[in-house]
Design an enzyme around this catalytic site. Sequence first.
Site, mmCIF file in Angstrom:
data_model
loop_
_atom_site.group_PDB
_atom_site.id
_atom_site.type_symbol
_atom_site.label_atom_id
_atom_site.label_comp_id
_atom_site.label_asym_id
_atom_site.label_seq_id
_atom_site.Cartn_x
_atom_site.Cartn_y
_atom_site.Cartn_z
ATOM 1 N N ASP A 1 6.111 28.267 61.964
ATOM 2 C CA ASP A 1 7.272 28.054 62.836
ATOM 3 C C ASP A 1 6.816 28.066 64.293
ATOM 4 O O ASP A 1 6.265 29.062 64.765
ATOM 5 C CB ASP A 1 8.296 29.178 62.570
ATOM 6 C CG ASP A 1 9.446 29.154 63.556
ATOM 7 O OD1 ASP A 1 9.714 28.075 64.119
ATOM 8 O OD2 ASP A 1 10.062 30.219 63.761
ATOM 9 N N ASN B 1 8.917 27.372 67.020
ATOM 10 C CA ASN B 1 9.934 27.622 68.055
ATOM 11 C C ASN B 1 10.734 28.907 67.850
ATOM 12 O O ASN B 1 11.757 29.121 68.496
ATOM 13 C CB ASN B 1 10.882 26.416 68.173
ATOM 14 C CG ASN B 1 11.632 26.160 66.870
ATOM 15 O OD1 ASN B 1 11.471 26.910 65.894
ATOM 16 N ND2 ASN B 1 12.439 25.125 66.832
ATOM 17 N N ASP C 1 12.660 29.950 65.481
ATOM 18 C CA ASP C 1 13.969 29.994 64.797
ATOM 19 C C ASP C 1 13.842 30.521 63.365
ATOM 20 O O ASP C 1 14.813 30.547 62.618
ATOM 21 C CB ASP C 1 14.654 28.616 64.829
ATOM 22 C CG ASP C 1 13.903 27.564 64.008
ATOM 23 O OD1 ASP C 1 12.843 27.890 63.435
ATOM 24 O OD2 ASP C 1 14.381 26.411 63.943
ATOM 25 N N ASP D 1 8.168 24.241 60.943
ATOM 26 C CA ASP D 1 8.493 22.933 61.507
ATOM 27 C C ASP D 1 7.231 22.096 61.697
ATOM 28 O O ASP D 1 6.109 22.561 61.462
ATOM 29 C CB ASP D 1 9.258 23.097 62.832
ATOM 30 C CG ASP D 1 8.579 24.095 63.760
ATOM 31 O OD1 ASP D 1 7.333 24.095 63.817
ATOM 32 O OD2 ASP D 1 9.289 24.880 64.418
ATOM 33 N N ASP E 1 7.115 13.174 50.245
ATOM 34 C CA ASP E 1 7.967 13.423 49.091
ATOM 35 C C ASP E 1 9.029 12.325 49.048
ATOM 36 O O ASP E 1 9.620 11.999 50.082
ATOM 37 C CB ASP E 1 8.636 14.796 49.230
ATOM 38 C CG ASP E 1 8.624 15.569 47.932
ATOM 39 O OD1 ASP E 1 9.133 15.030 46.944
ATOM 40 O OD2 ASP E 1 8.125 16.705 47.922
ATOM 41 N N ASP F 1 9.811 12.778 43.362
ATOM 42 C CA ASP F 1 10.605 13.881 42.832
ATOM 43 C C ASP F 1 11.332 13.467 41.537
ATOM 44 O O ASP F 1 11.992 12.419 41.515
ATOM 45 C CB ASP F 1 11.631 14.242 43.911
ATOM 46 C CG ASP F 1 12.319 15.553 43.664
ATOM 47 O OD1 ASP F 1 11.660 16.596 43.741
ATOM 48 O OD2 ASP F 1 13.543 15.541 43.398
ATOM 49 N N GLU G 1 6.628 13.389 39.621
ATOM 50 C CA GLU G 1 7.021 14.654 38.996
ATOM 51 C C GLU G 1 7.884 14.307 37.786
ATOM 52 O O GLU G 1 8.885 13.604 37.917
ATOM 53 C CB GLU G 1 7.818 15.503 39.982
ATOM 54 C CG GLU G 1 8.111 16.878 39.418
ATOM 55 C CD GLU G 1 9.329 17.547 40.023
ATOM 56 O OE1 GLU G 1 9.412 18.779 39.972
ATOM 57 O OE2 GLU G 1 10.225 16.832 40.535
ATOM 58 N N HIS H 1 5.988 24.600 44.974
ATOM 59 C CA HIS H 1 7.152 25.295 45.551
ATOM 60 C C HIS H 1 8.219 25.625 44.523
ATOM 61 O O HIS H 1 9.199 26.291 44.858
ATOM 62 C CB HIS H 1 7.743 24.435 46.666
ATOM 63 C CG HIS H 1 8.318 23.148 46.126
ATOM 64 N ND1 HIS H 1 7.531 22.152 45.576
ATOM 65 C CD2 HIS H 1 9.588 22.710 46.001
ATOM 66 C CE1 HIS H 1 8.294 21.163 45.147
ATOM 67 N NE2 HIS H 1 9.554 21.484 45.400
ATOM 68 N N ASP H 2 8.067 25.145 43.282
ATOM 69 C CA ASP H 2 9.053 25.420 42.227
ATOM 70 C C ASP H 2 8.570 26.436 41.209
ATOM 71 O O ASP H 2 9.307 26.756 40.270
ATOM 72 C CB ASP H 2 9.367 24.129 41.453
ATOM 73 C CG ASP H 2 10.077 23.094 42.298
ATOM 74 O OD1 ASP H 2 10.811 23.478 43.218
ATOM 75 O OD2 ASP H 2 9.886 21.889 42.025
HETATM 76 C C1 GLC Z 1 12.181 18.715 42.074
HETATM 77 C C2 GLC Z 1 11.778 19.495 43.294
HETATM 78 C C3 GLC Z 1 12.654 20.693 43.403
HETATM 79 C C4 GLC Z 1 14.079 20.222 43.551
HETATM 80 C C5 GLC Z 1 14.481 19.282 42.428
HETATM 81 C C6 GLC Z 1 15.730 18.527 42.794
HETATM 82 O O1 GLC Z 1 11.974 19.411 40.905
HETATM 83 O O2 GLC Z 1 10.415 19.822 43.231
HETATM 84 O O3 GLC Z 1 12.292 21.544 44.449
HETATM 85 O O4 GLC Z 1 14.941 21.319 43.556
HETATM 86 O O5 GLC Z 1 13.504 18.296 42.193
HETATM 87 O O6 GLC Z 1 15.461 17.626 43.832
#
Ligand code: GLC
Length: 577
Positions: free
Chosen positions: A35, A37, A39, A43, A112, A219, A276, A351-352
């Site tokens: 980050d 700034n 907040d 970013d 993405d 995605d 994905e 991240h999931d």
């Molecule tokens: C994918 C993303 C996930 C998101 C989902 C809906 O699985 O990696 O983070 O919540 O799609 O877009």
Amino acid sequence: MTSEPTQTTVVSVDRPTDWWKSAVVYQIYPRSFADSNGDGTGDLPGIFSHLDYLAQLGVDVVWLSPVYASPMDDNGYDISDYQDVDPIFGTLEELDLLIAGLHQRGIKIVMDLVVNHTSDEHPWFIESRDPDSPKRDWYWWRPPRPGSEPGTEGAEPTNWESAFHGSAWQFDERSGEYYLHLFSAKQPDLNWENPEVRRAIYDMMKWWVDRGIDGFRMDVINLISKDELTDGEPPPGRTRVSCFSFTANGPRLDEFLSEMNAAVGLDARNLLTVGEMPGSTIETARRATDPANHELNMVFTFEHVSLDMVPGGSGKYDLVPLSLPALKKNLDEWQQALADVGWNSLYWDNHDQPRAVSRFGDDSPEHRENSAKTLGTVQHMHKGTPYIYQGEELGMTNSYFTAIEHYRDIEAINYHASAISLGLEVEAVLHSLSIKSRDNARTPMQWDDSSHAGFTDGIPWLPVNPNYVTINAAAAIEDPNSVFHHFRKLIELRHDHAVIVHGRFELLLPDHEQIWALTRSLDDQVLVMIANCSSEPASVPPEAIPALAGARVLLATHGDSTTLNLEPWESRIYLLG
Ligand code: GLC
């Protein structure tokens, strides 16, 4: 580690055929990276200030999770403008600077692409809400179930459960109809059957390619072709059925992917494409990644990250212990299936998913570093393109939140509410969440031991893991034996040795409960990896691996020992020939 963005210079990069096979990809989840700034949210200038860190690690590609305009219901995976940057992350000009800054360092960038759904605040959906609009058919609108009272429980057009819990249908008062959302109600699904939708998406993709990006991470791309919208048979004790069984790998998936490839020029321009694909099988992956079909370079399968849940159970929160032979077997099956056709992606987390070291390794102080290194070794020695998720190269761990108030992820919050309403024990629900929730991976990147781990001068949107005092990038860079330097060397090895990129894969000792052993062979070279994937000592049966006399150790967690006795989480990579 910091440098300021100044001005954009377009730096072109070379993308030779199949360049992505020898590349290592690093995923940045912008909200949690850095980050600038104060907040509390990461970013683009924050990312820019750490480009030298990425260059030092040696990665070839950055995959940037969404930075587009978004109401942030699902942290940016709900997009309201595909061609703009959300102010929370910065501006389009700052993104141009980032692209140029990466390219200057020889690093490519993959964006993405979230086109199974938009935000409900996207102008397309806002227009579509009007039943007379030409965009009505851009989304999946359906009348209530015949004979039911519109808007009441059970009146939904089908009995599908959304991935974020609750019905996959949202009632709209204005028209008296429902729209489909496989994720949150703020993420309506686009209707890919409509050619205008597809054209609009391809145009948008071309716009990004022209801006200088090097590929797309797509995605949930295998959900775009919906099969019949019909009821399913719910599991015992449930009223709804998972929507994925009706929407994954639908009848027109391959057609849509090859159409997209041709329209955008994905293969023609040698762009990296990774889809994905929850619910994808070896068969669907082979089709999608066969170069002759011109669809994708590789897919993210979910099979290996589904082995620690009850088979046929109600989802990822039904925990079962992971079996090493089962994990090895699964990866081996994918290696064999994509040996001659297609290509694998290699990942432990993103991240999931929970943090790799907490899930597949041992995050206790005694074993954290060695297990993080050994997991890296195992991943990078399989055949395919490795993906490193931010912080994995530091051995960052799960956050193990203890109260529902700590969570920010809509999926976790919705799961908690729905599990409690189904009568599950609060303690058990919180336990599962602490192990599997996506927020485990989303705590801020741990840069140094200053307040909030050097992530922000403000209050971070999600608390920093308290272990940042010892687990952080600054300390790891200083320590030549750190997880960071182990990953740096793994990346270097891939660049130096064609056998790691192209060598034939063979799994050894498939049933061993502790040892992961494999070979990779190319011409007269054989690479041998032995890894103790357990927190107890283990021995490799000598007859099970090639003779190591004269072998060179390329990388080892514990020094160059030649015995076949391995300490907990000890691993070695040898090269013969
Ligand atoms: C994918 C993303 C996930 C998101 C989902 C809906 O699985 O990696 O983070 O919540 O799609 O877009």
